[in-house]
Design an enzyme around this catalytic site. Structure first.
Site, PDB file in Angstrom:
ATOM      1  N   GLY A 233      55.116  60.407   0.745  1.00  0.00           N
ATOM      2  CA  GLY A 233      54.440  59.196   1.183  1.00  0.00           C
ATOM      3  C   GLY A 233      55.313  57.961   1.270  1.00  0.00           C
ATOM      4  N   ASP A 234      56.428  57.945   0.540  1.00  0.00           N
ATOM      5  CA  ASP A 234      57.341  56.799   0.586  1.00  0.00           C
ATOM      6  C   ASP A 234      58.766  57.308   0.384  1.00  0.00           C
ATOM      7  OD1 ASP A 234      58.319  54.221   0.721  1.00  0.00           O
ATOM      8  OD2 ASP A 234      57.706  53.665  -1.310  1.00  0.00           O
ATOM      9  N   LEU A 235      59.146  58.267   1.216  1.00  0.00           N
ATOM     10  CA  LEU A 235      60.427  58.948   1.048  1.00  0.00           C
ATOM     11  C   LEU A 235      61.523  58.130   1.729  1.00  0.00           C
ATOM     12  CD1 LEU A 235      61.505  61.485  -0.328  1.00  0.00           C
ATOM     13  CD2 LEU A 235      61.375  62.651   1.864  1.00  0.00           C
TER      14      LEU A 235
END
Length: 306
Positions: free
Chosen positions: A204-206
């Protein structure tokens, strides 16, 4: 706007919480990291000289997502070829886990709002690209039904698209969106050829600051799983495209596919469209956190800076 809470934590409060959980920290070892938007981070040692990461919520609105992250991390333990945090303390005022081995691909300079790179983004080792593709493929091919049974959030493909459309409408209503950009979003939303027919568990927030590597550039850990859920797998490539460019992203997708990741014909174009809609993410952060600091950045990303 809600008031943003962004004050340094008092060490006595959370050292007391940690001590009640059997973790005896040494305050003189604390090193503060203020780069996180949702959590203040402290590097610390305990009395046995073991290294710990402490995360302190900056605002009440991050707590539900922290609960989601806790469920995700509990379920993920031992399931990936890379390390993930093992939360040994989870309290509304303090999260603590043993520090993972490795170095972030980049650190964030909060004053300049830019990356300070530990790997050269234009000269990435092949070991990095291959291992990142393998790690993301391993994540995306986990059993989503089992994830749902473990209490993780699940959005099937059509639900994922509907969720994004709802977010776009909220941002347009409360902040505004330039008309050409809005039309581009709507055209993309309604064109089935861009969109995957499957959902995957995504980080989701790579982004670079959340990816750890060893001394050879091989990926060995993922940090900060606050946004993790079953959703569109393209989400995990957006920040990578922004940082590393199209050609590296193509190579990464090849490594991902070779490792078992599910690639569809317009996946790269879809990732590019998601990057073009990044203003939705920034806008939602501003609306949900109450932080005025990022409002100019949101307006720029929404085409409203003129």
């Amino acid at each position: 706007m809600k008031e943003s809470i962004n004050k340094p934590a008092a060490p006595a409060a959370f050292t007391s919480i940690a001590q009640a959980q059997g973790l005896h920290l040494l305050p003189e070892t604390f090193r503060y990291n203020e780069t996180g938007l949702d959590f203040q981070v402290i590097h610390a040692q305990d009395v046995k000289q073991k290294n710990w990461i402490l995360r302190l919520p900056r605002r009440p609105d991050v707590l539900p997502r922290a609960q989601n992250e806790h469920r995700v991390l509990q379920w993920l333990q031992g399931k990936l070829p890379v390390s993930v945090p093992d939360w040994q303390i989870f309290h509304e005022s303090l999260i603590a886990y043993p520090r993972l081995a490795g170095t972030p691909v980049a650190n964030i300079d909060m004053e300049q709002k830019c990356y300070v790179w530990n790997l050269e983004p234009e000269n990435l080792p092949q070991a990095f690209i291959t291992s990142l593709g393998e790690a993301v493929a391993a994540l995306h091919t986990l059993d989503t039904e089992a994830a749902a049974q473990a209490g993780l959030k699940v959005y099937q493909p059509e639900q994922a698209r509907q969720k994004l459309e709802t977010q776009m409408l909220r941002v347009k209503k409360e902040l505004g969106v330039a008309q050409p950009l809005w039309e581009q979003w709507q055209s993309w939303l309604r064109d089935d050829s861009f969109w995957p027919s499957h959902s995957s568990l995504v980080h989701g927030d790579l982004q670079a600051a959340h990816i750890l590597t060893d001394e050879n550039g091989k990926v060995n850990g993922f940090l900060d799983w606050t946004e993790a859920e079953v959703n569109d797998p393209a989400i995990d490539f957006v920040a990578l495209l922004a940082s590393f460019g199209e050609e590296t992203t193509k190579t990464l997708l090849q490594a991902y596919e070779q490792a078992g990741g599910n690639v569809w014909p317009r996946m790269l174009e879809h990732i590019q469209q998601r990057l073009g809609a990044y203003g939705v993410n920034i806008g939602l952060f501003v609306l949900e956190s109450g932080s005025e600091e990022y409002l100019p950045m949101a307006k720029t990303a929404l085409g409203l800076d003129n």
